[in-house]
Design a protein around this motif. Structure first.
Motif, PDB file in Angstrom:
ATOM      1  N   ALA A 220      63.954  45.147  -8.880  1.00  0.00           N
ATOM      2  CA  ALA A 220      64.637  44.244  -7.953  1.00  0.00           C
ATOM      3  C   ALA A 220      65.028  42.935  -8.642  1.00  0.00           C
ATOM      4  N   ALA A 221      64.086  42.403  -9.447  1.00  0.00           N
ATOM      5  CA  ALA A 221      64.353  41.140 -10.144  1.00  0.00           C
ATOM      6  C   ALA A 221      65.521  41.292 -11.118  1.00  0.00           C
ATOM      7  N   THR A 222      65.571  42.402 -11.821  1.00  0.00           N
ATOM      8  CA  THR A 222      66.668  42.623 -12.777  1.00  0.00           C
ATOM      9  C   THR A 222      68.000  42.791 -12.053  1.00  0.00           C
ATOM     10  N   LEU A 223      67.975  43.477 -10.903  1.00  0.00           N
ATOM     11  CA  LEU A 223      69.194  43.599 -10.098  1.00  0.00           C
ATOM     12  C   LEU A 223      69.715  42.224  -9.674  1.00  0.00           C
ATOM     13  N   VAL A 224      68.794  41.348  -9.238  1.00  0.00           N
ATOM     14  CA  VAL A 224      69.171  40.005  -8.790  1.00  0.00           C
ATOM     15  C   VAL A 224      69.788  39.202  -9.941  1.00  0.00           C
ATOM     16  N   ILE A 225      69.232  39.347 -11.137  1.00  0.00           N
ATOM     17  CA  ILE A 225      69.809  38.666 -12.311  1.00  0.00           C
ATOM     18  C   ILE A 225      71.243  39.147 -12.531  1.00  0.00           C
ATOM     19  N   GLY A 226      71.442  40.456 -12.422  1.00  0.00           N
ATOM     20  CA  GLY A 226      72.788  41.010 -12.563  1.00  0.00           C
ATOM     21  C   GLY A 226      73.730  40.496 -11.490  1.00  0.00           C
ATOM     22  N   PHE A 251      85.219  29.410 -16.482  1.00  0.00           N
ATOM     23  CA  PHE A 251      84.662  29.777 -17.790  1.00  0.00           C
ATOM     24  C   PHE A 251      83.257  29.199 -17.964  1.00  0.00           C
ATOM     25  N   SER A 252      83.065  27.948 -17.524  1.00  0.00           N
ATOM     26  CA  SER A 252      81.732  27.332 -17.633  1.00  0.00           C
ATOM     27  C   SER A 252      80.732  28.057 -16.755  1.00  0.00           C
ATOM     28  N   HIS A 253      81.206  28.559 -15.604  1.00  0.00           N
ATOM     29  CA  HIS A 253      80.350  29.345 -14.713  1.00  0.00           C
ATOM     30  C   HIS A 253      79.854  30.604 -15.415  1.00  0.00           C
ATOM     31  N   VAL A 254      80.769  31.279 -16.098  1.00  0.00           N
ATOM     32  CA  VAL A 254      80.423  32.517 -16.800  1.00  0.00           C
ATOM     33  C   VAL A 254      79.403  32.234 -17.906  1.00  0.00           C
ATOM     34  N   ILE A 255      79.688  31.238 -18.750  1.00  0.00           N
ATOM     35  CA  ILE A 255      78.790  30.913 -19.870  1.00  0.00           C
ATOM     36  C   ILE A 255      77.409  30.521 -19.351  1.00  0.00           C
ATOM     37  N   TYR A 256      77.407  29.641 -18.356  1.00  0.00           N
ATOM     38  CA  TYR A 256      76.125  29.148 -17.826  1.00  0.00           C
ATOM     39  C   TYR A 256      75.295  30.283 -17.218  1.00  0.00           C
ATOM     40  N   ASN A 257      75.931  31.135 -16.418  1.00  0.00           N
ATOM     41  CA  ASN A 257      75.161  32.203 -15.776  1.00  0.00           C
ATOM     42  C   ASN A 257      74.712  33.279 -16.760  1.00  0.00           C
ATOM     43  N   LEU A 258      75.500  33.498 -17.805  1.00  0.00           N
ATOM     44  CA  LEU A 258      75.049  34.429 -18.845  1.00  0.00           C
ATOM     45  C   LEU A 258      73.818  33.878 -19.566  1.00  0.00           C
ATOM     46  N   ALA A 264      66.371  34.331 -17.708  1.00  0.00           N
ATOM     47  CA  ALA A 264      65.646  35.021 -16.637  1.00  0.00           C
ATOM     48  C   ALA A 264      64.984  36.300 -17.145  1.00  0.00           C
ATOM     49  N   LEU A 265      65.695  37.052 -17.983  1.00  0.00           N
ATOM     50  CA  LEU A 265      65.110  38.274 -18.543  1.00  0.00           C
ATOM     51  C   LEU A 265      63.890  37.955 -19.407  1.00  0.00           C
ATOM     52  N   ALA A 266      63.978  36.829 -20.130  1.00  0.00           N
ATOM     53  CA  ALA A 266      62.843  36.418 -20.967  1.00  0.00           C
ATOM     54  C   ALA A 266      61.664  35.960 -20.111  1.00  0.00           C
ATOM     55  N   LEU A 267      61.954  35.410 -18.920  1.00  0.00           N
ATOM     56  CA  LEU A 267      60.890  34.891 -18.042  1.00  0.00           C
ATOM     57  C   LEU A 267      60.252  35.969 -17.171  1.00  0.00           C
ATOM     58  N   LEU A 268      60.911  37.112 -17.017  1.00  0.00           N
ATOM     59  CA  LEU A 268      60.455  38.109 -16.047  1.00  0.00           C
ATOM     60  C   LEU A 268      59.041  38.608 -16.331  1.00  0.00           C
ATOM     61  N   THR A 269      58.780  39.031 -17.554  1.00  0.00           N
ATOM     62  CA  THR A 269      57.436  39.548 -17.881  1.00  0.00           C
ATOM     63  C   THR A 269      56.368  38.461 -17.779  1.00  0.00           C
ATOM     64  N   LEU A 297      63.171  30.191  -9.339  1.00  0.00           N
ATOM     65  CA  LEU A 297      62.552  29.670 -10.558  1.00  0.00           C
ATOM     66  C   LEU A 297      63.512  29.736 -11.738  1.00  0.00           C
ATOM     67  N   PHE A 298      64.119  30.897 -11.978  1.00  0.00           N
ATOM     68  CA  PHE A 298      64.951  30.980 -13.184  1.00  0.00           C
ATOM     69  C   PHE A 298      66.225  30.149 -13.044  1.00  0.00           C
ATOM     70  N   ASN A 299      66.717  29.963 -11.802  1.00  0.00           N
ATOM     71  CA  ASN A 299      67.867  29.079 -11.614  1.00  0.00           C
ATOM     72  C   ASN A 299      67.480  27.615 -11.821  1.00  0.00           C
ATOM     73  N   LEU A 300      66.270  27.249 -11.372  1.00  0.00           N
ATOM     74  CA  LEU A 300      65.790  25.884 -11.572  1.00  0.00           C
ATOM     75  C   LEU A 300      65.565  25.596 -13.056  1.00  0.00           C
ATOM     76  N   VAL A 301      64.925  26.531 -13.741  1.00  0.00           N
ATOM     77  CA  VAL A 301      64.686  26.364 -15.184  1.00  0.00           C
ATOM     78  C   VAL A 301      66.024  26.281 -15.929  1.00  0.00           C
ATOM     79  N   GLY A 302      66.987  27.109 -15.515  1.00  0.00           N
ATOM     80  CA  GLY A 302      68.310  27.072 -16.144  1.00  0.00           C
ATOM     81  C   GLY A 302      68.964  25.713 -16.009  1.00  0.00           C
ATOM     82  N   VAL A 303      68.866  25.117 -14.818  1.00  0.00           N
ATOM     83  CA  VAL A 303      69.428  23.780 -14.589  1.00  0.00           C
ATOM     84  C   VAL A 303      68.715  22.743 -15.458  1.00  0.00           C
TER      85      VAL A 303
END
Length: 537
Positions: A220-226, A251-258, A264-269, A297-303
């Protein structure tokens, strides 16, 4: 036959629930936008002087409007209009990602824990009544309430549908929790968002599938990241053919979310490991809350990671999407038409730039005896036509007060600008005749000084001063024109000039009078914009 019919009921409930959820989101967003849209736009320009405050404001505004696209479109419009620079807009965009996670919290707390789907049915009815019979403010509130109720009715239906799939749809049916499996799940999440055009709907589906046991937490978490990545593709496609600022935003949206997705993938485990260590069994018993927590969490950490690097991020995007040339109409982005208030701001900025160019061209034309500026006026005419076509797509109603007044005023301004430009193109040869008559030449020199002063007033948006100058000039010019006309008549009578020669001078006087009148009306309407509405918002 019975099994097939059962399958049909299960699929119908699931898909129907998703559809009702999407309609609920659209209706609620529309209602909230009507209630708080103007206040949100004012907040976006007031509290976004730094990337941090921009991110906080973007998150709060998105949480209020329940639409990251509305927040992003507003940010693009403000950059185009010069109210924000691109770095400030980036803060808003980063915060908007975080603000979208609020929808997940509403769904999990009210839809899964309290199960309000059935209880909110009367709220939908009340909201519909308010929308049909109440006045403007309450009608918008009714729309928001009806949408709010529909969201949870949709969640209830999806839960019912998913519960019937527990024997047919299990975690084993999805890719495993390996790196290759996660890539597959990411692609599935992206596809879901591209189909539903809503990451919130995708997250709700993931939570429903998790609640029904169709998928496990990691899946589920990986689906949400996608799904978070999928929203950027939608935004990027929407900016194709748009302005440079719109393309940079997409373009900035794409780069930032990637980048956020990689994080997020690194934080999941580590997230699942720590949660299982600190709160054993929490993920199994409260998997939906754990999923929404991870999403936030991963959106907050990203910001937090990207905010200190906002200027560098901005320079990178500006380098990748350069501004090749500056156009007076580049801010007229079709994407801004989704937000009429922002489209009006962009139109005002376009009008201001075109007006400064028009006044400068008139001053240069009146000052030079021989040079032909007809090509430049023709080019400006095309820009004015484009602006006319753009504002023609902004549709409002008289009960929308300030927006309606602003639209009417801008239509008046553009009309006078277009007519003034057309008059000059059709009769530009009169400019040469001005310098053949000493008295006309003196009036022309004074008009040049006035036009240059008006250009400065327009650049500074000092509408009231500009109108005072134009109005006074019109009165003075009218007083001077009458004696000049009388002199021309005397020259005809005394034989100094023939009637055809004198007619040229008379036409020049009428031509200059019309120029002065158009300029006066333009400044009059712009001053009305300042008095009746907030000209910036």
């Amino acid at each position: 036959m019975e099994i097939n019919f059962t399958h049909y009921i299960i699929i119908a409930e699931t898909i129907g629930g998703l559809g009702i959820f999407l309609i609920g989101m659209l209706v609620m967003t529309d209602g909230l936008h009507g209630l708080a849209g103007d206040a949100v736009r004012r907040a976006l320009t007031k509290f976004t002087k730094k990337p941090l405050t921009g991110a906080l404001t973007g998150a709060v505004c998105t949480a209020i409007l329940q639409s990251s696209s509305a927040t992003t479109v507003a940010a693009v419009g403000f950059v185009s209009a010069g109210l924000l620079n691109f770095s400030q807009a980036l803060g808003i965009i980063f915060g908007a990602n975080l603000g979208t996670t609020v929808t997940g919290w509403l769904v999990v707390l009210l839809g899964f824990k309290l199960k309000l789907g059935t209880l909110l049915l009367p709220v939908i009815f009340i909201g519909a009544l308010l929308r049909l019979f109440a006045k403007e403010g309450l009608a918008k509130l009714g729309f928001a309430l009806a949408g709010f109720g529909l969201i949870f009715v949709g969640i209830s239906l999806m839960q019912q549908g998913m519960s019937g799939l527990e024997y047919y749809l299990t975690p084993e049916a999805f890719p495993p929790n390996t790196w290759f499996g996660r890539v597959q799940l990411l692609l599935i999440g992206i596809s879901i968002t591209l189909v539903t055009q809503s990451s919130s709907a995708g997250v709700a589906m993931a939570m429903t599938a998790l609640f029904a046991g169709a998928i496990n937490f990691n899946q589920a978490a990986t689906l949400v990241i996608g799904m978070d990545i999928g929203t950027t593709f939608t935004a990027a496609i929407a900016t194709l053919g748009g302005s440079v600022d719109s393309k940079r935003t997409g373009f900035s949206h794409v780069i930032y979310n990637l980048l956020t997705a990689i994080l997020a993938l690194a934080l999941l485990t580590p997230f699942t490991t720590l949660l299982n260590t600190w709160l054993p069994g929490f993920i199994l018993s409260n998997s939906e809350i754990a999923l929404v927590s991870f999403h936030s969490l991963f959106n907050l950490v990203g910001v937090l990671v990207v905010l200190p690097l906002t200027n560098q991020f901005s320079k990178l995007v500006c380098y990748l999407v350069p501004r090749k040339s500056i156009s007076n109409t580049e801010m007229l982005d079709s994407q801004l038409l989704k937000e009429p208030s922002v489209a009006l701001i962009a139109t005002l900025t376009s009008c201001k730039r075109q007006l400064v160019e028009q006044f400068c061209l008139i001053a240069r034309m009146l000052n030079k005896k021989e040079q032909d500026y007809n090509d430049e006026f023709s080019h400006l005419q095309l820009a004015l036509k484009h602006t006319h076509e753009y504002i023609d797509q902004v549709h409002l109603q008289p009960n929308q007060k300030f927006k309606w007044q602003k639209l009417i005023i801008l239509i008046h301004v553009l009309d006078h600008m277009y007519r003034l430009n057309k008059r000059i193109i059709e009769s530009h040869e009169y400019a040469h005749a001005l310098h053949c008559n000493q008295k006309l030449s003196e009036a022309t020199n004074k008009l040049i000084k006035v036009i240059n002063l008006l250009s400065y007033c327009i650049e500074e948006e000092n509408w009231s001063k500009g109108h005072r100058i134009a109005s006074k000039t019109r009165i003075i010019f009218k007083k001077r024109i009458e004696p000049l006309r009388a002199d021309i008549m005397r020259e005809i009578a005394s034989g100094v000039k023939t009637i055809p020669e004198a007619n040229i001078d008379l036409e020049v006087l009428r031509w200059m009078t019309r120029i002065v009148n158009h300029i006066n009306r333009i400044t009059y309407h712009l001053n009305g914009l300042h008095q009746k509405t907030d000209s910036r918002l």
